[in-house]
Enzyme design. Structure first.
Site, PDB file in Angstrom:
ATOM      1  N   ARG A   1       0.858  -1.128   0.179  1.00 40.73           N
ATOM      2  CA  ARG A   1      -0.040   0.096   0.074  1.00 40.73           C
ATOM      3  C   ARG A   1       0.913   1.416  -0.186  1.00 40.73           C
ATOM      4  NH1 ARG A   1      -2.508   3.438   3.666  1.00 40.73           N
ATOM      5  NH2 ARG A   1      -4.664   4.043   3.068  1.00 40.73           N
TER       6      ARG A   1
ATOM      7  N   LYS B   1      -4.828   5.333   7.965  1.00 40.16           N
ATOM      8  CA  LYS B   1      -5.899   5.998   7.187  1.00 40.16           C
ATOM      9  C   LYS B   1      -6.988   6.666   8.341  1.00 40.16           C
ATOM     10  CE  LYS B   1      -9.225   4.162   3.605  1.00 40.16           C
ATOM     11  NZ  LYS B   1      -9.620   3.180   2.883  1.00 40.16           N
TER      12      LYS B   1
ATOM     13  N   SER C   1     -12.288  -4.147   1.670  1.00 40.89           N
ATOM     14  CA  SER C   1     -12.569  -3.437   2.963  1.00 40.89           C
ATOM     15  C   SER C   1     -13.868  -3.295   3.318  1.00 40.89           C
ATOM     16  CB  SER C   1     -11.580  -2.180   3.193  1.00 40.89           C
ATOM     17  OG  SER C   1     -10.109  -2.450   3.127  1.00 40.89           O
TER      18      SER C   1
END
Length: 300
Positions: free
Chosen positions: A23, A121, A92
């Site tokens: 990521r 996040k 997710s």
């Protein structure tokens, strides 16, 4: 990451991590693809899975095992059109409605959370452990608890129903990512073994005269071949002490084991069992005091 993503990933893989998700939000596409190809090489050498975050196109180019998308990225179905039927597509989810929709859309696995606040996040609100409990009660698709997972809170998330966990800062922010990975895996394995052993005991107490019972491995396949009274147990990664405790619990409850008691402790503690001599593998020519046989998943 404390020392950069490359060293963190390699050390985590050495520590036993078996799935890596890349990521990176700030790299150009070309640099991101180059990074993905390096991660693919490292994970392949470690016989681990590689999941690309958000980018199904780069997942294909880097030969990743799959792609993970969020609620604001491509849908599961659109991602599937790009990566094809043979790569994993995960998503997710933050509400039970999203989890149900992901199942209907054909996701291979879910991320469930965030369980706690996370530095990777930002969210308007946390789904929390209540959402974990909802998913545990309803969703049979494989799923991972996500969001702020750490060594300190894994027990609470496990109690809520999670058995798989995705972490980021717990490894990447550590000055020793490999050691952090080992500690996390040790915690997961210890909890899994204890919970499985408890389930084994509970099942025996409920079905003391059952013709068979099994744990969670290929040992299930033995049931048509076993005579009445056979006890089949899969202790997973339990310790030698757990195996002895289980055996003694059978004795204490006077469970009928005149026929062979087949116990499957897999690969985690064979040496300790041999030393103690209470249980042994059939190929060693040894039996338990009551004539039981111990086999592992690899034996069949």
């Amino acid at each position: 990451c404390h020392h950069g993503s490359g060293p963190a990933i390699r050390q985590a893989l050495e520590g036993g991590v078996r799935i890596v998700q890349l990521r990176e939000k700030e790299l150009t596409d070309r640099c991101l693809l180059e990074a993905a190809c390096r991660v693919r090489e490292w994970t392949r050498e470690a016989d681990s899975l590689f999941i690309m975050n958000d980018r199904p196109d780069l997942a294909v180019l880097a030969e990743a095992d799959g792609v993970h998308v969020g609620q604001d990225e491509l849908s599961v179905r659109d991602a599937r059109r790009i990566v094809g039927p043979h790569r994993l597509v995960g998503v997710s989810t933050h509400t039970i409605e999203q989890a149900r929709q992901a199942v209907l859309d054909g996701a291979d696995y879910l991320g469930v959370g965030p369980c706690f606040a996370t530095s990777t996040k930002s969210f308007d609100q946390l789904a929390g452990l209540d959402f974990v409990r909802q998913v545990a009660a309803e969703i049979t698709l494989p799923w991972f608890a996500i969001g702020g997972i750490s060594l300190a809170n894994i027990p609470a998330v496990r109690v809520a129903g999670a058995s798989r966990f995705a972490v980021s800062s717990a490894i990447c922010s550590s000055p020793t990512p490999g050691r952090a990975a080992v500690e996390l895996l040790d915690e997961l394995r210890a909890g899994t073994a204890q919970e499985r052993l408890l389930k084994v005991k509970q099942h025996v107490r409920r079905h003391m005269d059952a013709g068979w019972f099994a744990g969670a491995s290929d040992v299930h396949q033995l049931r048509p071949k076993t005579p009445p009274g056979t006890v089949i147990a899969d202790l997973g990664v339990a310790s030698a002490a757990d195996a002895i405790d289980f055996y003694e619990s059978l004795e204490g409850m006077r469970v009928r084991i005149d026929n062979p008691a087949v116990v499957d402790p897999t690969r985690s503690f064979g040496a300790g069992v041999f030393e103690i001599g209470i249980l042994a593998r059939p190929d060693a020519g040894l039996r338990t005091p009551r004539g039981g046989i111990i086999v592992g998943s690899t034996d069949f």
